[in-house]
Design an enzyme around this catalytic site. Structure first.
Site, PDB file in Angstrom:
ATOM      1  N   ASN A 187       0.871  -1.177   0.000  1.00  0.00           N
ATOM      2  CA  ASN A 187       0.000   0.000   0.000  1.00  0.00           C
ATOM      3  C   ASN A 187       0.906   1.224   0.000  1.00  0.00           C
ATOM      4  OD1 ASN A 187      -1.782   2.060   0.558  1.00  0.00           O
ATOM      5  ND2 ASN A 187      -2.350   1.307   2.604  1.00  0.00           N
ATOM      6  N   LYS A 211       0.170   4.248  -0.239  1.00  0.00           N
ATOM      7  CA  LYS A 211      -0.457   5.419   0.403  1.00  0.00           C
ATOM      8  C   LYS A 211      -0.225   6.680  -0.451  1.00  0.00           C
ATOM      9  CE  LYS A 211      -0.179   3.108   4.801  1.00  0.00           C
ATOM     10  NZ  LYS A 211      -0.060   3.177   6.249  1.00  0.00           N
ATOM     11  N   GLY A 250       2.453   2.128  10.861  1.00  0.00           N
ATOM     12  CA  GLY A 250       3.385   3.244  10.711  1.00  0.00           C
ATOM     13  C   GLY A 250       4.107   3.637  11.997  1.00  0.00           C
ATOM     14  N   GLU A 309      -6.782   4.482   7.955  1.00  0.00           N
ATOM     15  CA  GLU A 309      -6.586   5.908   7.661  1.00  0.00           C
ATOM     16  C   GLU A 309      -7.850   6.504   7.032  1.00  0.00           C
ATOM     17  OE1 GLU A 309      -2.850   5.367   5.613  1.00  0.00           O
ATOM     18  OE2 GLU A 309      -2.027   4.737   7.551  1.00  0.00           O
ATOM     19  N   SER A 334       3.430  -2.229  10.385  1.00  0.00           N
ATOM     20  CA  SER A 334       4.883  -2.262  10.557  1.00  0.00           C
ATOM     21  C   SER A 334       5.523  -3.600  10.177  1.00  0.00           C
ATOM     22  CB  SER A 334       5.261  -1.883  11.993  1.00  0.00           C
ATOM     23  OG  SER A 334       4.828  -0.561  12.276  1.00  0.00           O
ATOM     24  N   GLU A 369      -5.345  -5.167  10.662  1.00  0.00           N
ATOM     25  CA  GLU A 369      -4.321  -4.160  10.891  1.00  0.00           C
ATOM     26  C   GLU A 369      -4.590  -3.427  12.200  1.00  0.00           C
ATOM     27  OE1 GLU A 369      -2.378  -2.890   6.927  1.00  0.00           O
ATOM     28  OE2 GLU A 369      -4.169  -1.684   7.194  1.00  0.00           O
ATOM     29  N   HIS A 408      -9.554   0.932   5.073  1.00  0.00           N
ATOM     30  CA  HIS A 408      -8.257   1.148   5.732  1.00  0.00           C
ATOM     31  C   HIS A 408      -8.439   2.087   6.922  1.00  0.00           C
ATOM     32  CE1 HIS A 408      -4.162   2.417   6.497  1.00  0.00           C
ATOM     33  NE2 HIS A 408      -3.783   1.313   5.874  1.00  0.00           N
TER      34      HIS A 408
HETATM   35  P1  PGA Z   1       2.788   0.215   7.742  1.00  0.00           P
HETATM   36  O1  PGA Z   1       1.330   0.398   7.101  1.00  0.00           O
HETATM   37  O2  PGA Z   1       3.379  -1.029   7.157  1.00  0.00           O
HETATM   38  O3  PGA Z   1       3.535   1.466   7.368  1.00  0.00           O
HETATM   39  O4  PGA Z   1       2.589   0.093   9.226  1.00  0.00           O
HETATM   40  C1  PGA Z   1       0.486  -0.708   6.904  1.00  0.00           C
HETATM   41  C2  PGA Z   1      -0.820  -0.262   6.315  1.00  0.00           C
HETATM   42  O5  PGA Z   1      -1.312   0.810   6.670  1.00  0.00           O
HETATM   43  O6  PGA Z   1      -1.415  -0.967   5.479  1.00  0.00           O
END
Ligand code: PGA
Length: 250
Positions: free
Chosen positions: A9, A11, A173, A97, A213, A167, A95
């Protein structure tokens, strides 16, 4: 045996030039013998070009979001048809976010999932608890509500085209990964929910990815858990080397 599915992803990262460079590196690094299924999810502005570069490879293309209406006066939104027309096979929906920053409720995510499926896109449907919810012991309750509401009205047949991504929001992140045991516990819980809601056959076959992460250093242990069938990768997918490392660990 479920195949491992590794999705990147991107982003809101990578302009067109950077996207072309990154996907070319992934294509070259992967070669033809990847055991895992690989999906890249660049930003909308790069989908078409990345799609051209992916032709003839085994790497699949996904988008990071879409709207549920077919077309019309929805400024700034993108439809399922538009995504299909540039070669997307997958779309990330729900997601955290989108849920947290853009206030997307379960009902909206459910509508998006239905439209995506009706239009022949495969949703990567994300669920996961906030840190506070985990600390309050509400993880299973939150995940079960997200699954129930997000998948309302979806049939067992349609479930064949859905990937679930667990997640935990506190792990996204942050560099804080769920331990393989913490992740496995929720993955098993999700699989049991799917078995109850649909059937044990659907539950056995559904791909449940872990996200939060994931990096090449922790991928192998996470992916060796019985109910972890892949990874949804954010930060570590922006460098071909680390994304390829995660794929190699699958
Ligand atoms: P990350 O994000 O690997 O940076 O923690 C994962 C995601 O949001 O799908």
């Amino acid at each position: 045996m479920r195949k491992k599915v590794i999705a990147g992803n991107w982003k809101m990262n990578m302009n067109l030039h950077q996207s072309q460079k990154l996907v070319s590196e992934i294509i070259n690094g992967l070669g033809k013998d990847s055991k895992a299924e690989v999906i890249v999810c660049p930003p909308f502005t790069s989908l078409s070009e990345v799609s051209s570069l992916l032709k003839g490879t085994q790497i699949k293309l996904g988008a990071q979001n879409m709207y549920y209406e077919e077309s019309g006066a929805f400024t700034g939104e993108v439809s399922a048809d538009m995504l299909k027309s540039v070669g997307c096979e997958y779309v990330i929906l729900g997601h955290s976010e989108r849920r947290v920053i853009f206030n997307e409720p379960d009902e909206l995510i459910n509508k998006k999932i239905k439209t995506a499926l009706a239009k022949g896109l495969k949703p990567i449907f994300c669920v996961g608890e906030l840190l506070k919810q985990r600390e309050n012991g509400e993880t299973m309750q939150v995940v079960s509500r997200q699954i129930e509401k997000g998948l309302e009205g979806i049939t067992a047949q349609q479930m064949k085209n859905i990937i679930v991504a667990y997640e935990p929001v506190w792990a996204i992140g942050t560099g804080k990964t769920a331990t393989p045991q913490q992740a496995q516990e929720v993955h098993l819980f999700i699989r049991e929910l799917v078995a109850k809601k649909f059937s044990s056959l659907v539950a056995e076959n559904i791909i449940i990815q872990y996200g939060g992460s994931v990096k090449s250093e922790n991928a192998r242990e996470l992916l060796s858990q019985k109910d972890i069938d892949g990874a949804l990768v954010g930060g570590a997918c922006l460098k071909s080397e680390s994304f390829l490392g995660i794929i190699a660990a699958a």
